[in-house]
Structures are given as structure tokens and as C-alpha cells.
Design a protein around this motif. Structure first.
Motif, PDB file in Angstrom:
ATOM      1  N   MET A 146       0.834  -1.195   0.000  1.00 15.08           N
ATOM      2  CA  MET A 146       0.000   0.000   0.000  1.00 15.08           C
ATOM      3  C   MET A 146       0.874   1.252   0.000  1.00 15.08           C
ATOM      4  SD  MET A 146      -3.068   0.973   2.703  1.00 15.08           S
ATOM      5  CE  MET A 146      -4.085  -0.426   2.174  1.00 15.08           C
ATOM      6  N   SER A 147       0.578   2.194  -0.880  1.00  9.06           N
ATOM      7  CA  SER A 147       1.306   3.454  -0.906  1.00  9.06           C
ATOM      8  C   SER A 147       0.927   4.300   0.302  1.00  9.06           C
ATOM      9  CB  SER A 147       0.990   4.224  -2.189  1.00  9.06           C
ATOM     10  OG  SER A 147      -0.352   4.705  -2.157  1.00  9.06           O
ATOM     11  N   PHE A 148       1.772   5.280   0.611  1.00  7.27           N
ATOM     12  CA  PHE A 148       1.446   6.163   1.729  1.00  7.27           C
ATOM     13  C   PHE A 148       0.147   6.922   1.471  1.00  7.27           C
ATOM     14  CE2 PHE A 148       1.872  10.388   3.856  1.00  7.27           C
ATOM     15  CZ  PHE A 148       1.677   9.938   5.146  1.00  7.27           C
ATOM     16  N   GLU A 149      -0.064   7.340   0.243  1.00  6.88           N
ATOM     17  CA  GLU A 149      -1.303   8.054  -0.083  1.00  6.88           C
ATOM     18  C   GLU A 149      -2.524   7.179   0.164  1.00  6.88           C
ATOM     19  OE1 GLU A 149      -3.410  10.417  -3.852  1.00  6.88           O
ATOM     20  OE2 GLU A 149      -1.499   9.376  -4.126  1.00  6.88           O
ATOM     21  N   ASP A 150      -2.452   5.914  -0.254  1.00  5.04           N
ATOM     22  CA  ASP A 150      -3.571   4.995  -0.016  1.00  5.04           C
ATOM     23  C   ASP A 150      -3.727   4.690   1.475  1.00  5.04           C
ATOM     24  OD1 ASP A 150      -4.235   4.863  -2.706  1.00  5.04           O
ATOM     25  OD2 ASP A 150      -2.949   3.119  -3.070  1.00  5.04           O
TER      26      ASP A 150
END
Length: 262
Positions: A146-150
Motif C-alpha cells: 500500500m502506498s502512503f497516499e492509499d
């Protein structure tokens, strides 16, 4: 508060995060007289940083299925001398519901649980937060991180940026797309009409990935079972509920419920 007899609590971790997220819960439950364990998933034998370093080529984890994950926790529970209390978060909540449904637990608590098969998650926020983990049109030989944005949207919404970043670094790990897809199959089946040990489902009012409305539909599906079943929605809880400043309030509610029902 002390239990009259020492009971074991098995904490079941959800997807995307390290089992270290239970550390404070373990210590707190132990201070109340419980024995506790929080076993890692298969192939998640390391710190969050170590597991992220394996991304995306950890094929053992990438090939893990939901059936295998459920079996992993079933075997842990069955190996104990007595039926334990099982407490799971998110996908760990689904695993908890399955274990409770099989009568392998003395009681269960599903915190912001991924719904079993048959409770359709039509909420937009669930789809937005979780669809990437299915890895559509990508290789199942590679894990998903998971990306930080997600992460900001799915787990730590409405928290200060510094806390969001610290939580990401401490907790976020690669995940098996096969496990995520298993939530759409019979591996996620629960017989809602079958009598079961006492079960508590909790939700959070600002959880994006598992909205309270979805949790409540999960709860309502059990109503014909005739077993002890309770539901509690906590205000201001997102999906990072285990690590929010309010976690001890949630733990105290669960402990009081267990004193009455387990």
C-alpha cells in the motif's frame, strides 16, 4: 480487573500491517490477567522495514491464500489446551468470525471486520480503499504494498500528518493479492444461521475501508442464529483503531464484554 481463571487471547492481525500492532493490546490484556499471543501470518516473520525490503519479490507470501491463512490460525487455536478468546482486526476479524463459526473459540471479537462472503461491500469508500489490493491485471507472483497516499485514506484518515507517517513506517508491510481475492470466495464463508460462541463486532464512525454501515450489515446477518451477539460503533475511530489514542477505551469495552460473556 482480574479473571477468575487465566484465559488465553489469540490476537489475529489483518492485512497490510505487522502483528506488532497488537503489542500494546497484549501488554494491557496481560495486565488484566490474560495470557496472550499475536502470531504473525505465514511468511511475515520480520519487522515492517524488513518485510518491505522484500517487496515485490517475496513469492512465498505472494502465493499465500486465504484458505491457508485461516488454516494457520485454526491450527494455532487447536493446539492450545483450552478454547481461547479470539480477537481479530480487519481481515483478522473475518478469520475470527470463521473460527467462531466453527466453534473453536470460547468467544470472539471482530474489530472493523472484513465481511464474510454474502455481505456485499457496495460502499464507495471500501472500493476506493481496497480495490488495488486485488491486483487486477498484475502478477500474482508479486506482493502488493500500500502506498502512503492509499494508507492515508484507508487507515489513518483525519490523523495529523506526522502520526500518519509514523504509523506507516512502523506498520505497513507487503500483502498477498491471493489473500485479498480470497475474501470474494467460499474461503470467506460463514454460516450465519449456525449457533456460535459469544461474538462481539465493533466498528468506527470514520473508518473508510470498513465503514460502520458495512459492519452493521455483517452483524445483522447473524440475527437468526440465536447465539450471544453484540455490536458496538465507536465514534471517531478510523481503520487504524488499534493504534489510535483511544485504543484503551476500546480495549476496556471489550474486556468488560468478555467478563460478562466469555
Amino acid at each position: 480487573m482480574k479473571t477468575s481463571k487465566t484465559k488465553t487471547v489469540v490476537f489475529v492481525t489483518g492485512a497490510f500491517v505487522s502483528n506488532s500492532g497488537w503489542d500494546e493490546w497484549k501488554a494491557y490484556f496481560e495486565s488484566k490477567g490474560y495470557d496472550t499471543i499475536a502470531p504473525a501470518w505465514p511468511f511475515k516473520d520480520g519487522t515492517a522495514a524488513e518485510l518491505r525490503a522484500r517487496q515485490p519479490n517475496d513469492t512465498d507470501l505472494a502465493h499465500l491464500t486465504l484458505d491457508e491463512l485461516v488454516t494457520h490460525y485454526e491450527n494455532i487455536v487447536k493446539a492450545l489446551p483450552e478454547k481461547p478468546i479470539v480477537i481479530g482486526h480487519s481481515l483478522g476479524g473475518l478469520v475470527t468470525q470463521i473460527i467462531v463459526n466453527q466453534g473453536l473459540a470460547a468467544a470472539g471479537v471482530a474489530i472493523h471486520s472484513v465481511p464474510p462472503q454474502g455481505v456485499f461491500p457496495y460502499e464507495f469508500s471500501f472500493l476506493k480503499a481496497g480495490w488495488k489490493s486485488l491486483g487486477l491485471f498484475t502478477s500474482l507472483d508479486e506482493t502488493y504494498l500500500m502506498s502512503f497516499e492509499d494508507w492515508q485514506y484507508a487507515f489513518v484518515n483525519e490523523m495529523p500528518l506526522e502520526e500518519q507517517q509514523a504509523a506507516y513506517e512502523a506498520n505497513t508491510i507487503p500483502e498477498s493479492k491471493n489473500v485479498a481475492r480470497g475474501g470474494l470466495t467460499s474461503a470467506a464463508h460463514v454460516d450465519y444461521e449456525k449457533p456460535h460462541p459469544p461474538l462481539l463486532l465493533t466498528s468506527g464512525s470514520i473508518d473508510n475501508i470498513i465503514p460502520a454501515h458495512l459492519n452493521h450489515r455483517n452483524y445483522e446477518a447473524y440475527k437468526s442464529s440465536g447465539s450471544v451477539l453484540d455490536y458496538k460503533e465507536f465514534p471517531g475511530r478510523n481503520h487504524y483503531v488499534l493504534g489510535q489514542p483511544t485504543w484503551k477505551e476500546d480495549a476496556d469495552y471489550i474486556l468488560a464484554w468478555l467478563d460478562k460473556n466469555a
